[in-house]
Design an enzyme around this catalytic site. Structure first.
Site, PDB file in Angstrom:
ATOM      1  N   HIS A   1       0.804  -1.219   0.000  1.00 28.02           N
ATOM      2  CA  HIS A   1       0.000   0.000   0.000  1.00 28.02           C
ATOM      3  C   HIS A   1       0.838   1.271   0.000  1.00 28.02           C
ATOM      4  O   HIS A   1       0.364   2.319  -0.435  1.00 28.02           O
ATOM      5  CB  HIS A   1      -0.921   0.012   1.224  1.00 28.02           C
ATOM      6  CG  HIS A   1      -1.732   1.259   1.345  1.00 28.02           C
ATOM      7  ND1 HIS A   1      -2.710   1.590   0.428  1.00 28.02           N
ATOM      8  CD2 HIS A   1      -1.695   2.275   2.233  1.00 28.02           C
ATOM      9  CE1 HIS A   1      -3.252   2.745   0.777  1.00 28.02           C
ATOM     10  NE2 HIS A   1      -2.651   3.182   1.860  1.00 28.02           N
ATOM     11  N   CYS A   2       2.080   1.216   0.465  1.00 26.36           N
ATOM     12  CA  CYS A   2       2.818   2.460   0.716  1.00 26.36           C
ATOM     13  C   CYS A   2       3.823   2.849  -0.362  1.00 26.36           C
ATOM     14  O   CYS A   2       3.720   3.918  -0.946  1.00 26.36           O
ATOM     15  CB  CYS A   2       3.529   2.365   2.064  1.00 26.36           C
ATOM     16  SG  CYS A   2       2.405   2.397   3.478  1.00 26.36           S
ATOM     17  N   ILE A   3       4.825   2.008  -0.610  1.00 27.77           N
ATOM     18  CA  ILE A   3       5.959   2.429  -1.433  1.00 27.77           C
ATOM     19  C   ILE A   3       5.556   2.819  -2.862  1.00 27.77           C
ATOM     20  O   ILE A   3       6.025   3.833  -3.375  1.00 27.77           O
ATOM     21  CB  ILE A   3       7.053   1.350  -1.445  1.00 27.77           C
ATOM     22  CG1 ILE A   3       7.564   1.138  -0.014  1.00 27.77           C
ATOM     23  CG2 ILE A   3       8.211   1.758  -2.346  1.00 27.77           C
ATOM     24  CD1 ILE A   3       8.582   0.033   0.106  1.00 27.77           C
TER      25      ILE A   3
ATOM     26  N   ILE B   1       2.687   3.933  -3.837  1.00 30.34           N
ATOM     27  CA  ILE B   1       1.600   4.913  -3.844  1.00 30.34           C
ATOM     28  C   ILE B   1       1.991   6.252  -3.238  1.00 30.34           C
ATOM     29  O   ILE B   1       1.661   7.315  -3.764  1.00 30.34           O
ATOM     30  CB  ILE B   1       0.377   4.334  -3.104  1.00 30.34           C
ATOM     31  CG1 ILE B   1      -0.232   3.188  -3.932  1.00 30.34           C
ATOM     32  CG2 ILE B   1      -0.679   5.398  -2.827  1.00 30.34           C
ATOM     33  CD1 ILE B   1      -1.375   2.480  -3.249  1.00 30.34           C
ATOM     34  N   ASP B   2       2.720   6.216  -2.116  1.00 32.62           N
ATOM     35  CA  ASP B   2       2.997   7.446  -1.373  1.00 32.62           C
ATOM     36  C   ASP B   2       3.646   8.559  -2.195  1.00 32.62           C
ATOM     37  O   ASP B   2       3.296   9.738  -2.022  1.00 32.62           O
ATOM     38  CB  ASP B   2       3.869   7.137  -0.160  1.00 32.62           C
ATOM     39  CG  ASP B   2       3.112   6.334   0.889  1.00 32.62           C
ATOM     40  OD1 ASP B   2       1.941   5.989   0.628  1.00 32.62           O
ATOM     41  OD2 ASP B   2       3.691   6.035   1.946  1.00 32.62           O
TER      42      ASP B   2
END
Length: 444
Positions: A280-282, A284-285
């Site tokens: 979910h993070c790398i 998308i952020d």
């Protein structure tokens, strides 16, 4: 405490947190919210979990766990001891003293932030907001979301931040599958709208976690710190992926190159290439930041370039596969391709943003017959089609024209893969040092 309390509202909430009589609410019971809820309940607070998914709520209230990083026995114990209960009834927020927001923050088809879940959660809180309430956003988001999006909604009924209620941001730093760092011991960053907001939030986390609490001057600093953490990884993985592409063209083993460079005791940190980013993070952020800075008339070049490289990797894997099959005079069209591993990283069951989806799309676009195996994932749906995990055995491996290691799960039977695969394409260097490979072997 760093100063004398003069506000009665602060004092009352401070006392309830100190005595652990404060009632805690967690909005969002996924990979972030549920492990956090369990740790808080284990520390003797009473916790109410809020989620819109009735199936999740029913499962949790029956003591059934669906998150690998949560210990099954811990969940059963806190449910049986009435320290944790789940509900879809958001009106119960009116009984809550500390609310932690742990909802998804995806990007849309245009790679713009979708903060609708944060807005919805904030509106639910605003409907039942009361004096002496602490609200903390944990969801990853762009800088100033807490102040510019949440705060105005929470103040609509006339409640004043820092006086009647308290608002802060403390980014989640969950790393699924990490055996050394889990919710309990990952250092926390805390930034409140006011000093009292920061103080109360810091005090609450100190009462639950066995980790350092790092206070910053504002929610925006805390929000930007989380974006920086994951953008740092995105860019460095992008560099490793580009090196893999270059090394392939030059006939050099990129894994040997990285291992050699990593012998330097300073000035170098190893990052490794792969079939694409997931989670979910790398992946998308960085888009949250690139979208936000457009308000300031700035274009993020380095970040977007690394994302382009990382997004290209699934296509690169398929292009390499086509060349590998060509060497044995086998067209990709009609070939049987086995993707070993579907999760976005090893030893977890999380398939969010996994590169396997893009890999499947490209393979099937070229007419290949695609199969997958993953010890943690039994099935998934993609583009209207159901994929069921293909049993990993001698007979099935022998039917495959190409076996690709997409996710390097520890529990995979690499000996079986090595001895019965016709061709192996290893995108994770999972079998680089294995000497028992019978067929042809290629690395990313």
């Amino acid at each position: 405490m760093s100063k004398t309390i003069t506000n009665v509202t602060v004092e009352n909430l401070f006392t309830r947190i100190k005595n652990k009589t404060a009632k805690i609410g967690i909005i969002g019971l996924g990979y972030v919210g549920l492990p956090l809820a369990v740790e808080i309940a284990k520390s003797e607070y009473n916790v109410v979990g809020f989620d819109v998914n009735q199936q999740k709520v029913d499962s949790l209230n029956n003591g059934h766990n669906y998150i690998n990083d949560v210990n099954d026995e811990d969940l059963v114990k806190i449910v049986e001891n009435n320290k944790f209960i789940s509900t879809t009834d958001f009106s119960q927020i009116q009984q809550i003293d500390v609310v932690l927001v742990c909802v998804p923050t995806p990007i849309d088809a245009h790679q713009h932030p979708d903060i609708s879940y944060i807005q919805s959660a904030t509106k639910n809180i605003a409907n039942y907001i009361h004096d002496e309430m602490l609200i903390v956003l944990e969801s990853t988001t762009y800088p100033n979301t807490t102040k510019e999006v949440m705060l105005p909604i929470l103040m609509e009924k006339g409640h004043k931040v820092g006086e009647d209620f308290f608002l802060a941001y403390s980014p989640e730093r969950v790393d699924p599958g990490n055996e050394n760092f889990k919710t309990k011991n990952i250092p926390k960053i805390v930034g409140g709208i006011t000093e009292d907001c920061t103080m109360l939030t810091s005090m609450f986390y100190k009462s639950v976690l066995n980790s350092n609490i790092h206070e910053v001057s504002s929610p925006a600093v805390a929000e930007m710190a989380k974006i920086l953490e994951n953008t740092f990884r995105n860019i460095n993985i992008g560099l490793a992926n580009e090196m893999a592409i270059i090394c392939n063209k030059m006939g050099i083993d990129v894994w040997e190159v990285i291992n050699a460079a990593a012998t330097k005791p300073f000035g170098f940190m190893p990052f490794y290439p792969g079939p694409g980013l997931g989670g979910h993070c790398i992946p998308i952020d960085p888009f949250y930041l690139s979208w936000k800075v457009k308000e300031y008339k700035y274009h993020v070049r380095l970040i977007e370039t690394s994302s382009e490289i990382n997004n290209y990797m699934p296509e690169f894997v398929v292009e390499r596969s086509m060349k590998i099959l060509n060497e044995v005079k086998k067209p990709l069209n009609g070939s049987n391709v086995l993707l070993v591993g579907a999760a976005y990283k090893k030893d977890i069951d999380d398939i969010r943003e996994s590169p396997i989806f893009e890999i499947i799309k490209y393979f099937e676009g070229h007419g290949a017959n695609v199969f997958f195996n993953d010890p943690y994932i039994s099935e998934f749906n993609f583009n209207g089609k159901k994929y069921v995990s293909f049993p990993l055995n001698k007979e099935n491996l022998s039917k495959m024209d190409l076996s690709i290691i997409v996710t390097n799960h520890t529990s995979l039977d690499y000996k079986l893969i090595a001895e019965h695969s016709k061709i192996i394409f290893d995108t994770r260097n999972a079998m680089g040092n294995y000497s028992g490979i019978k067929g042809q072997y290629y690395k990313l």
